[in-house]
Design a protein around this motif. Structure first.
Motif, PDB file in Angstrom:
ATOM      1  N   UNK A1023      -9.941  36.033  60.430  1.00  0.00           N
ATOM      2  CA  UNK A1023     -11.340  35.839  60.045  1.00  0.00           C
ATOM      3  C   UNK A1023     -11.451  35.380  58.607  1.00  0.00           C
ATOM      4  N   UNK A1024     -10.662  35.997  57.726  1.00  0.00           N
ATOM      5  CA  UNK A1024     -10.726  35.619  56.314  1.00  0.00           C
ATOM      6  C   UNK A1024     -10.230  34.195  56.099  1.00  0.00           C
ATOM      7  N   UNK A1025      -9.202  33.804  56.827  1.00  0.00           N
ATOM      8  CA  UNK A1025      -8.682  32.439  56.672  1.00  0.00           C
ATOM      9  C   UNK A1025      -9.734  31.430  57.108  1.00  0.00           C
ATOM     10  N   UNK A1026     -10.355  31.672  58.269  1.00  0.00           N
ATOM     11  CA  UNK A1026     -11.368  30.722  58.751  1.00  0.00           C
ATOM     12  C   UNK A1026     -12.576  30.710  57.824  1.00  0.00           C
ATOM     13  N   UNK A1027     -12.943  31.883  57.310  1.00  0.00           N
ATOM     14  CA  UNK A1027     -14.106  31.952  56.433  1.00  0.00           C
ATOM     15  C   UNK A1027     -13.886  31.213  55.121  1.00  0.00           C
ATOM     16  N   UNK A1028     -12.626  31.201  54.622  1.00  0.00           N
ATOM     17  CA  UNK A1028     -12.387  30.664  53.290  1.00  0.00           C
ATOM     18  C   UNK A1028     -11.658  29.334  53.296  1.00  0.00           C
ATOM     19  N   UNK A1029     -11.313  28.831  54.447  1.00  0.00           N
ATOM     20  CA  UNK A1029     -10.546  27.583  54.476  1.00  0.00           C
ATOM     21  C   UNK A1029     -11.330  26.439  53.832  1.00  0.00           C
ATOM     22  N   UNK A1063     -15.113  34.596  65.627  1.00  0.00           N
ATOM     23  CA  UNK A1063     -14.308  33.542  65.027  1.00  0.00           C
ATOM     24  C   UNK A1063     -14.838  32.158  65.390  1.00  0.00           C
ATOM     25  N   UNK A1064     -15.474  32.036  66.540  1.00  0.00           N
ATOM     26  CA  UNK A1064     -16.089  30.753  66.906  1.00  0.00           C
ATOM     27  C   UNK A1064     -17.164  30.388  65.898  1.00  0.00           C
ATOM     28  N   UNK A1065     -17.981  31.375  65.547  1.00  0.00           N
ATOM     29  CA  UNK A1065     -19.058  31.119  64.597  1.00  0.00           C
ATOM     30  C   UNK A1065     -18.505  30.741  63.233  1.00  0.00           C
ATOM     31  N   UNK A1066     -17.469  31.440  62.799  1.00  0.00           N
ATOM     32  CA  UNK A1066     -16.886  31.104  61.505  1.00  0.00           C
ATOM     33  C   UNK A1066     -16.191  29.749  61.556  1.00  0.00           C
ATOM     34  N   UNK A1067     -15.652  29.414  62.697  1.00  0.00           N
ATOM     35  CA  UNK A1067     -15.068  28.079  62.853  1.00  0.00           C
ATOM     36  C   UNK A1067     -16.144  27.008  62.723  1.00  0.00           C
ATOM     37  N   UNK A1068     -17.294  27.237  63.315  1.00  0.00           N
ATOM     38  CA  UNK A1068     -18.390  26.275  63.199  1.00  0.00           C
ATOM     39  C   UNK A1068     -18.879  26.166  61.756  1.00  0.00           C
ATOM     40  N   UNK A1069     -18.909  27.279  61.058  1.00  0.00           N
ATOM     41  CA  UNK A1069     -19.269  27.221  59.633  1.00  0.00           C
ATOM     42  C   UNK A1069     -18.245  26.387  58.869  1.00  0.00           C
ATOM     43  N   UNK A1070     -16.958  26.526  59.217  1.00  0.00           N
ATOM     44  CA  UNK A1070     -15.918  25.714  58.588  1.00  0.00           C
ATOM     45  C   UNK A1070     -16.154  24.230  58.862  1.00  0.00           C
TER      46      UNK A1070
END
Length: 2038
Positions: A1023-1029, A1063-1070
């Motif tokens: 989660x942290x990786x996807x959030x901060x990538x 994680x899908x949502x954070x991926x979309x934010x990425x």
């Protein structure tokens, strides 16, 4: 110069006032708006035109609810020099002919954009249709003539007012839409050209011809001032205020909504002030920004409060109204925010924002205080904690009161408290924390002298160095803070400015202590200039004391950056406890913590008034920048800083704060002593004036000058003294020490304590630097040492006290045990360091000095680095970074060192996420500017890879997550180090680029491997990786090209393909963040990102996948696509398809009510949200999808899709459904006006796109006609028709602000829609042949168009009624094509006609349309289209069209009449009936039924219950009594049932209404019909029984007399002003039973306000309306069988004869000759009506008028009945207790019983056959005719009521009156009395007539022949006809009567009298009722109230003398009865015989 019209209307503004001097003049005021139409006068110096003035508020008193007040228009002439022409209006193609002026200014052409057309200097369109008013053609300017007419100078006037017509006031606005389709505007450059303003000459005009009326100018859509471009809000505010005035103000007043009115008034004042501020242009840029935002939100608030419509104006664009050219995304965001929130959303967690507070002391009455001082600071308090000061103090030394007021008005007592954080103000993270403004007041007070006799007084060194006895003088305020303060303790010769003689040292005497004498101190002790300590001068000594404290909670002040004045109350400790302290006004518990009270009670300081302070909150990241941007408020402001750092320090600062709390002197306290250990405190000290003096010194004893600051505005002092307190009280005073950095390690505090004015008795000291670090923050307790020679001595300036322990702690930290040492005296104080130079942590100091440490020590410090307080790191963060990177490079290659340093770096960088410190920007600046460690890259990469080698290791997982949180800064250090490494390598020729790229890619490969690992422990790390990538990738730009970065991002997203849950949502934010320009700036790369985005987000939206977070996924996908669409202008059709599918899938989900708004198009997750004041039903996802579709509306349809596939067709269907949903308000509320209008424009663009595709791909050739998709095109037409018919586009119906907004946002959408409608209709038609083209003018006809008849007829007809000319023309053309196609196919137009009828009725019903010319305009236009057919009248098609249009025209008239808002309910009911008849003829049963029930509801609301029931009968008549089923109805709501059940249900409702209206006869009719069905058809005896019981109740009610006949009036309509349906006709109107003619006349005036009431014979058929109103009475048929029945009570007789009248009479002539009653007659005019009463309209038209003459017998019968009714009325009044009726009753009885009176009805006995003188019973009695029998019965009834009336004379004062009247009654009516009371028959000899059953009396037969059965079941009495045909002998009494005679008197309802009714001539009649089966001839029942003691014979009439009328009157006069009534009686009697009697 003659008057000539201008070629174009000119718009002008009055620039100079003008006063009228003649009726033709138009007075002007500055600012008036004018429209000029003509020019004339000498040299063209005069104009004629119109003035458009605001509406009058008084007009709202009579306006229709919800209607906007219209502007007033005045016409006249005025000087040219008084106005300035601003604009020339008119068509662009004006040729100079004045006839073209009627266009009156046009709107922009369709080719122009809104910004082009609206950016001009004035509005481009005007409201209102073209109406004309009469122009004054006979007046002109002075000295000018008008076409040879009288000059203006010849006009006489006395009315210098605006004289124009009010006819132009009612501007309906229809011309606006008609012209919007082709208007243009004259360019602003045309103003400079005089050509358009030159009057034109129309050529010679016939002087006898009437002057043409001048055109009235249309009202503009909105005004545009010269400031509209720079400050749009100036015009917006003006437009809004005008709308509120004309639309809402009068409604608020009429509805008495005074609270709302007060809010509106306040809002208007604020808006007006803000508008003037914008116009004056004196505000700064920042103030303008804040003002614009405030104006915008005030406009939003006002509109929501008054109209619910929210118009979006963008504060960031100067408040400009957002239009269709703006971004749909931004408009959607603002619309949702403004519609749902009251203020712009402010998120408290913004770490960048700081808050500031302006405090201004404005008022304080200090006249009762000596040298007062105010100390103001801010303090915060958290629940359960003590208050804490968070700012320095602002100290104000107040001057005299008069000087204070002057200085306060100039703003000299104000300060700005700066740099407050969100935590300080108590944001959402700390909701329980409060913030206070604390104000302490100090003043000089006399010293409380100690009661010490003989003790030594303190001495002080004089100016000459001699030792003097210290004396005091009064306080001098002028020395309070000026100059540096000098020490009063042990000053060195070098440092004492007052030691003038260095060779004469002075030895001051110390206060003696217990067991010790006076001692001397080494060294001199200089005095101080501090005024808080008394000088050694004569006078009263004074010291400073606290006199009051006040607090003010300001937590909520920062929410909206509010400002305002507040009152602060001052409190002081009370001598005694105070009850209910918490309930006292302005009390706050914080005061207990600030000021201690020994009694625990507090009171308001008596000598202090409230302090008024001005407060204003600000929000700005930098206080200095705020001051620069707000000079008008903050100019020359003094800042008061916060004690602590608000975040990461950006500026060097080194402040030390010392808070002196209190001196701790417990009982039997001991002072420390270096030699004696402890010494008791002297008992001679009263300790009433304890003061502390403080200095800062170095170890050498040198004082640090000017380093003590008591307040932020105070000058530096060398010695500082506290205020005076008593023992046990606290000082709680804070000072700031500004010590040079180099002196801090050696500095210490030296403090002495004295009891003023005495000498110090104790001292203490405290070092500022301990353990090689600054002293720890917190509370400290220095020991108090006895002040004596030992402690105060010095060695070479170094004080001896430095060798003493400063606190009670030992060397090893242990403390002394007071149980052994006793109570030790200490001083309590707190320290706080706020410095960027010093640290208080030894670990951090060790790291900073790492070069001085061994390797193992450094490693140990690194391992303990995590325990260093964050604030210590923040203060020295640059040095910390330098130290860590230095250690890293020094130990490169050592894994343990590298990992420890890496972990320490992570720890430091982790502080970046702490909201208390804004450390992020500082770290970035350090990395860019200060970081210089080029070879740190490999070390950091190695540590990073080692950490990522096994992320699932539990020992590493925490460190991994911490590293990911600061990954951006780690990468930044790596990249910065690499860039510097490249520079180094370039110098030595080395190259490690390949190694670096490899290592860098390994890091990201490790991230990919992490995402693919399915271990549950890694979920948090993933989660942290996807959030901060998205924050890591931009850091690679300096070392990698954008293609390489995109490759890394693509590979990482591919590794995330299997993520689930959040994680899908954070991926979309990425993915959303990958589109930022700061990451990919190259166009090619951004295009690749966009192309990949469609693939990345495809699985996460579209059709519903049953995901629990589907809505959130769709919203994030919308954010992604909207950002790309706005920034990159992508035209990806897949996005359009997915958006349509997502919208359709979300529609299937249930709506949820929410109490919060999640801000639209979020860029983060979780979504930021704001709570709502009230819950609402809306879906953020649908709103976002609608905005996204509007953004994608220009994408061509069908790209990359198989056009022939079913998927394409389904997509077309879905797209049209979505458009219909958006237009219907499913995506967002319709009150979101700007967005709703915007979507009409965008939806039209989508429809155009769909049409371009469908016209090519979905219109088959005629050969393939079967492939035509009828349903698809039907859906398309419905969507398009729904759009163009939208009410939100009807500009002509809107008030100014809304009209202006709609036009600016969307322009003329209806014109564009009309064009598309024509194109689409032609597209599905086939090409017409030449003959059809010539006949109908249609190029394309038939074909697939026939599929939409009649389905599209209704919406097309609705468009035909549009006031928009272009739209109406297209609709009429389409309707023409439909008619032609239908006739061609079926040669019948009934289907189209039926659809048109249904459509028009529903349209008028739903939109409340009134009568306008536009509604019929399409009828003529349609007829014109068939002009070619009209040339052949016999053409069957033309005949059918003509018949259909005639029917439609009639229907329009009826509908307009019914729905007109300007008619009364009575006229509406009449018009509704006419419409119902029309609908019934048209066989529109459903519509007919709906109107029936609406009519019934209206009548019921008007309390016309009978009429409501009769209306429902119209519905019931549609059904039969069969059991056949009938369908269900929705309006009204009836279930599916049988015809019998439906009719029965309706009958129940009808009967209920009829019974409530007391229409008993009508109710009985329906009861009988129901009973007949129950008895003979359905055999439902239970219902039959209930029906019969209900009928019985009605009969009982009628028999009791509880029924009254209404009054009736004849109304004749005259005058041409009435419509043909009324003109010249007569009607009979039904009134209330007791309604007078005057009241009825008033009702008719209300019904016809313009009509005049005229007498009979005066009305002529002239212009106007005239009414004649005369009363009439229901005609009684004297030959009715009921008059032959003697046993019928009066109420029953009236009910039978008057319940359903249809004939009405009025007496026209009366003949009463002196020859007697045998020759009298009456002539009556008889009116017969069309329907019997009651009727639905309460009226019926008179159809025939007859004149009849009553015979003498009929006249007698009528008058007798009338006289009986009069007596009955009086009898009822007396029976009801009305004593005032006795005189009238006596007069009436006297008139009847007077034997000589001509008014007595006894004379009518002459008209009856006389009895034979022979008393032989066998002789034949005379035969009576029916009328004679009726008269005889009437006389008997009259005598009976006389006897009944006489029965009321029972009181003692009535005895003589009763006897007298009874005598005359017996004399006058002896024959009748003899019949009513026959002689009794002996019981032994029964009368002979008992043996005969065929005897009769007076024609009353007892024959067994069947007779007529009356409604009450009795058989009427008729002349007897014997069985043998001969006339039998007469009998005195019928056998039947004897059988039914009751044994005694019977009372009905307790009284012998019954209610009255109205007779046939309008007078009242008495309802004679004698009870059930009560014989009319029984004397016992004639006087039911006679005393029981009287015998039956006493009631018998006796014979008395006659012919003595004079004696009769004399006797009555002597009795005193009716003296004044006798003359009235005669006049009344004579009056009753006249015509007026009727």
């Amino acid at each position: 110069m003659p008057w000539r019209p201008l070629p174009r209307i000119a718009f002008a503004v009055a620039t100079y006032p003008f006063t009228a001097s003649s009726p033709a003049d138009l007075p002007l005021e500055i600012g008036d708006e004018l429209y000029i139409i003509e020019q004339g006068g000498q040299d063209g110096a005069w104009f004629r035109g119109y003035l458009v003035a605001p509406p009058s508020l008084l007009a709202g008193l009579t306006s229709v609810k919800g209607q906007t007040l219209e502007a007033r228009v005045f016409s006249g002439i005025f000087p040219r020099c008084c106005v300035e022409v601003r604009e020339v209006l008119g068509d662009g193609g004006v040729d100079g002919n004045a006839q073209s002026l009627h266009t009156n200014g046009d709107s922009p052409r369709l080719g122009q954009t809104n910004s082009e057309s609206l950016g001009r200097s004035s509005s481009s369109a005007h409201k209102s249709s073209i109406r004309r008013v009469t122009s004054n053609s006979s007046v002109g300017p002075k000295g000018a003539t008008m076409n040879g007419e009288t000059s203006r100078t010849s006009m006489n006037t006395k009315r210098p007012t605006r004289t124009s017509s009010r006819t132009s006031n009612h501007v309906n606005g229809h011309g606006l839409a008609r012209k919007l389709s082709h208007r243009s505007i004259t360019s602003s450059q045309a103003r400079s050209s005089p050509s358009p303003f030159t009057p034109t000459s129309e050529g010679p005009r016939d002087p006898n011809m009437k002057r043409p009326q001048a055109p009235v100018p249309m009202l503009k859509i909105g005004d545009e001032t010269p400031t509209s471009n720079s400050e749009p809000l100036v015009d917006e505010v003006a437009s809004c205020l005008r709308e509120w005035h004309s639309k809402n103000l009068h409604e608020l007043l009429l509805n008495r909504r005074y609270s709302v009115l007060e809010k509106v008034s306040d809002l208007v004042n604020r808006l007006d002030l803000a508008r003037r501020q914008l116009l004056h242009g004196v505000l700064t840029a920042q103030e303008l920004t804040a003002l614009r935002e405030e104006i915008v939100w005030n406009l939003v608030g006002g509109n929501k409060m008054l109209s619910k419509d929210v118009i979006v104006r963008d504060p960031k664009q100067h408040g400009r109204l957002l239009t269709g050219d703006d971004s749909a995304i931004e408009l959607t965001k603002l619309q949702a925010t403004m519609s749902l929130l009251d203020r712009p959303p402010v998120f408290q967690h913004d770490p960048i924002n700081l808050y500031h507070l302006l405090v201004d002391v404005k008022a304080f009455n200090n006249s009762s205080l000596i040298a007062p001082t105010l100390s103001i600071y801010l303090c915060s308090r958290s629940p359960g904690e003590s208050p804490k000061a968070i700012t320095e103090s602002f100290v104000i030394e107040l001057p005299a009161q008069e000087d204070f007021e002057q200085s306060a008005s100039m703003g000299r007592f104000r300060t700005l408290f700066t740099d407050l954080t969100a935590n300080d103000i108590g944001d959402a993270s700390r909701p329980g924390q409060d913030l206070y403004v604390v104000i302490k007041v100090q003043a000089s007070q006399p010293i409380q002298r100690p009661a010490i006799n003989g003790s030594l007084k303190p001495s002080q060194v004089g100016e000459n160095g001699s030792l003097n006895r210290p004396t005091t003088s009064s306080y001098r305020s002028t020395k309070s803070t000026k100059g540096g303060r000098q020490s009063m303790m042990w000053a060195q010769k070098l440092g004492s400015v007052r030691n003038r003689n260095q060779h004469e040292p002075s030895v001051p005497q110390a206060q003696s202590t217990a067991g010790s004498g006076t001692t001397t101190m080494g060294g001199t002790r200089p005095a101080t200039q501090d005024s808080s300590r008394p000088n050694t001068q004569q006078g009263t000594p004074y010291v400073k004391r606290n006199v009051g404290v006040g607090v003010l909670n300001i937590k909520h002040l920062f929410e909206h950056e509010a400002a305002g004045d507040r009152q602060v109350s001052m409190w002081s400790p009370a001598m005694t406890n105070v009850e209910n302290q918490n309930s006292m006004e302005d009390w706050d518990e914080l005061i207990r913590d600030l000021v201690k009270s020994r009694s625990n009670g507090y009171v308001k300081a008596k000598s202090l008034d409230r302090i008024r302070v001005g407060l204003q909150a600000f929000a700005s990241p930098d206080a200095n920048d705020l001051i620069l941007k707000t000079p008008t408020v903050l100019q020359n402001i003094l800042s008061t800083p916060k004690i602590d750092f608000p975040g990461a320090p950006t500026k060097a600062r080194s402040d030390i704060y010392i808070t002196i709390s209190e001196v701790v002197l417990p009982p039997q306290t001991l002072l420390s002593h270096p030699q004696q250990g402890t010494v008791p405190l002297s008992t001679n000290l009263e300790l009433k004036n304890v003061q502390l003096t403080l200095e800062v010194r170095k170890k050498t004893g040198e004082r640090i000058e000017g380093c003590i600051f008591p307040g932020s505005n105070s000058p530096g002092q060398t010695a500082w003294r506290t205020s005076a307190v008593e023992r046990g009280e606290a000082w709680n005073q804070m000072i700031k020490l500004a010590i040079p950095t180099a002196d801090v390690p050696e500095a210490h505090l030296i403090m002495s304590i004295a009891d003023a004015p005495g000498f110090p008795f104790a001292l203490c000291w405290m070092p500022l630097w301990t353990d090689e670090a600054f002293v720890k923050n917190g509370t400290h307790a220095p020991l108090l040492y006895l002040y004596d020679k030992v402690t105060s001595s010095s060695d070479k300036g170094r004080g001896a006290y430095l060798a003493f322990p400063w606190d009670s702690k030992g060397r090893y930290g242990d403390t002394k045990d007071e149980t052994l040492t006793g109570p030790i005296a200490t001083l309590r104080l707190q320290t706080e360091l706020c410095s960027t130079y010093f640290s208080q942590d030894t670990i951090l100091l060790g790291i900073l000095r790492w070069r001085e440490q061994r390797g193992d020590q450094v490693l140990d410090l690194l391992k303990r680095f995590a325990f260093v307080p964050e604030i210590e790191i923040v203060k020295l963060v640059s040095d910390v970074f330098d130290a860590l990177f230095g250690i890293l490079l020094e130990n490169a290659g050592k894994d343990e060192f590298e990992d420890s340093v890496f972990n320490a770096l992570v720890t430091v960088l982790g502080i970046v996420h702490d909201r208390r410190f804004n450390l992020g920007p500082f770290v970035d600046r350090y990395a860019e500017l200060r970081f210089d460690h080029p070879f740190a890259t490999p070390c950091l990469i190695r540590s990073y890879l080692r950490l990522l080698s096994n992320p699932a290791d539990p020992n590493k997982s925490r460190r991994v997550r911490a590293t990911f949180k600061v990954g951006r800064h780690i990468l930044r250090f790596i990249v910065c180090a690499r860039k510097r490494q490249e520079l180094k390598e370039a110098g030595i020729g080395a190259n490690t680029q390949a190694t670096f790229r490899r290592d860098l890619r390994m890091i990201f490969h490790a991230f990919q491997a992490l995402m693919k690992d399915a271990s549950p422990i890694l979920v948090g790390s993933k989660t942290l990786v996807v959030q901060h990538m998205h924050t890591w990738l931009p850091e690679l730009r300096p070392v990698l090209v954008e293609e390489e970065i995109l490759e890394i991002a693509t590979n990482f997203l591919e590794s995330c393909s299997d993520v689930q849950g959040k994680l899908i949502l954070y991926k979309l934010v990425l993915i959303l963040n990958l589109t930022n320009e700061d990451l990919f700036s190259q166009t090619e790369v951004r295009q690749k990102v966009c192309s990949n985005t469609s693939k990345w987000i495809e699985p996460y939206w579209g059709s519903n996948l049953e995901s629990t977070q589907w809505r959130e996924q769709v919203r994030l996908c919308c954010s992604i696509v909207s950002k790309q669409a706005c920034e990159l202008q992508v035209e990806e059709f897949g996005y359009f398809k997915k958006a349509i599918q997502s919208y359709r899938s979300l529609l299937t989900l249930s709506e949820k009510q929410t109490d919060s708004l999640s801000l639209l198009f979020p860029a983060t997750y979780p979504f930021p949200s704001k709570s709502l004041s009230s819950p609402g039903n809306f879906d953020e996802a649908l709103t976002e999808l609608a905005g996204l579709l509007a953004t994608l509306s220009g994408i061509p349809f069908g790209r990359h899709i198989d056009t022939a596939s079913p998927e394409c067709t389904d997509l077309l269907f879905d797209g049209l459904e979505v458009i219909m949903s958006i237009l219907s308000g499913a995506a967002f509320p319709r009150s979101w006006l700007s967005l709703y209008v915007f979507h009409h424009k965008s939806s039209l663009q989508i429809l155009e796109t769909l049409f371009e595709f469908m016209a090519i791909e979905r219109v088959p050739s005629p050969e393939d006609a079967d492939d035509f998709n009828t349903e698809l095109w039907s859906k398309f037409f419905l969507a398009l028709l729904t759009l163009v018919r939208g009410d939100v586009l009807a500009l002509e119906t809107f008030p100014e602000q809304k009209r202006r907004a709609v036009w600016k946002i969307a322009g003329d959408v209806r014109e564009q829609g009309a064009v598309l409608l024509k194109r689409s209709w032609d597209a599905i038609g086939w090409e017409a042949n030449p003959e059809e083209q010539a006949r109908y003018g249609l190029l394309r006809l038939g074909g697939f168009q026939v599929q939409y008849v009649p389905s599209l007829v209704a919406p097309i007809v609705e468009l035909c009624l549009s006031v928009h000319e272009g739209l109406r023309n297209v609709a009429v053309r389409i309707l023409q094509a439909m008619i032609v196609s239908e006739w061609t196919l079926n040669e019948d137009l009934s289907v189209i006609q039926a659809e048109m009828v249904d459509c028009l009725e529903m349209l008028f019903q739903s939109k409340n349309m009134g009568e306008t010319l536009v509604q019929k305009m399409f009828v003529n236009e349609l007829l014109d289209l068939f002009e070619s057919l009209a040339r052949v009248p016999s053409n069957p098609m033309w005949q059918a069209i003509k018949d259909m249009i005639t029917t439609i025209d009639e229907l329009l008239e009826l509908l307009a009449a019914v729905h007109s808002p300007d008619i009364t309910e009575a006229l509406r009911i009449l018009n509704t009936l006419q419409l119902m008849n029309f609908l019934k003829d048209m066989q529109k049963e459903d519509i007919f039924i709906r109107y029936v029930h609406q009519l019934a509801e209206v009548q019921a609301k008007l309390n016309n219950k009978t009429e409501a029931g009769l209306a429902l009968c119209l519905h019931a008549d549609l059904y039969t009594w069969e059991t056949t089923p009938v369908r269900a109805l929705s309006d009204p709501n009836y279930p599916e049932q049988s015809s019998f059940e439906r009719k029965e249900q309706l009958y129940f409702e009808v009967i209920n209404y009829l019974e409530e209206g007391e229409a008993w006869d009508s109710a009985l009719t329906y009861y009988r019909e129901l009973a007949n069905q129950y008895e003979h058809t359905h055999y439902d005896f239970s219902k039959l029984a209930r029906t019969q019981r209900s009928m019985a109740k009605i009969y009982e009610t009628v028999a009791k007399g509880d029924w009254q006949s209404p009054r009736y009036f004849r109304v004749t309509y005259h005058g041409l002003g009435f419509p043909s349906s009324l003109r010249g006709k007569e009607f009979v109107y039904e009134g209330e039973p007791s309604e007078r003619q005057s009241a009825f006349t008033d009702r008719m005036r209300q019904l016809h306000p313009a009509a005049q009431i005229v007498p009979k014979g005066e009305a002529e058929e002239l212009e106007g309306q005239y009414l004649q109103i005369t009363p009439v009475s229901a005609y009684r048929d004297l030959e009715h069988p009921i008059y032959q029945q003697p046993k019928v009570v009066q109420s029953t007789r009236d009910f039978v004869t008057l319940s359903k009248p249809h004939r009405f009479a009025v007496t026209s002539k009366r003949h009463s000759p002196a020859s007697g009653v045998h020759h009298q007659w009456i002539e009556k005019t008889l009116y017969s009506t069309k329907e019997s009463f009651p009727t639905i309209l309460r009226r019926s038209e008179i159809v025939t008028v007859d004149v009849i003459r009553l015979s003498p017998l009929q006249t007698a019968l009528e008058r007798t009945a009338r006289k009986t009714s009069e007596l009955a009325i009086l009898d009822r009044r007396v029976s009801n207790g009305d004593e005032t009726a006795f005189p009238s009753l006596t007069d009436t009885i006297m008139s009847s019983v007077d034997p000589a009176s001509a008014a007595s009805v006894a004379q009518y006995r002459q008209l009856l056959p006389t009895m034979p003188e022979d008393n032989d019973e066998e002789a034949d009695e005379p035969a009576f005719s029916p009328l004679q029998n009726a008269l005889h019965i009437a006389l008997l009834e009259h005598v009976s009521i006389l006897k009944q009336c006489l029965s009321h004379y029972v009181r003692p004062d009535h005895v003589h009156s009763r006897a007298f009247l009874t005598d005359n009654l017996n004399e006058t009516f002896a024959p009748e009395l003899s019949i009513l009371a026959p002689n009794p028959v002996p019981a032994s000899e029964p009368p002979s007539f008992l043996h005969s059953s065929s005897r009769s009396f007076a024609g009353v037969t007892t024959s067994t022949t069947p007779a007529l059965t009356l409604t009450n079941g009795d058989t009427p009495v008729s002349p007897r006809q014997p069985l043998d045909g001969r006339t039998g002998p007469l009998s005195r009494l019928s056998l039947n009567f004897l059988k039914t005679a009751p044994p005694g008197p019977i009372k009905v309802n307790g009284s012998a009298s019954n209610p009255s009714a109205v007779s046939d001539d309008g007078s009242s009649s008495f309802n004679l009722s004698h009870g059930r089966n009560n014989s009319l001839h029984n004397s016992a029942t004639a006087d039911t109230t006679a005393p029981h003691g009287e015998s039956e014979g006493a009631e018998r009439p006796t014979t008395s003398q006659s012919g003595r009328s004079g004696k009769l009157k004399k006797r009555l006069s002597s009795l005193g009865i009716g003296r004044a009534a006798m003359p009235k009686d005669k006049s009344k009697t004579e009056m009753m015989g006249g015509v007026a009697e009727e």
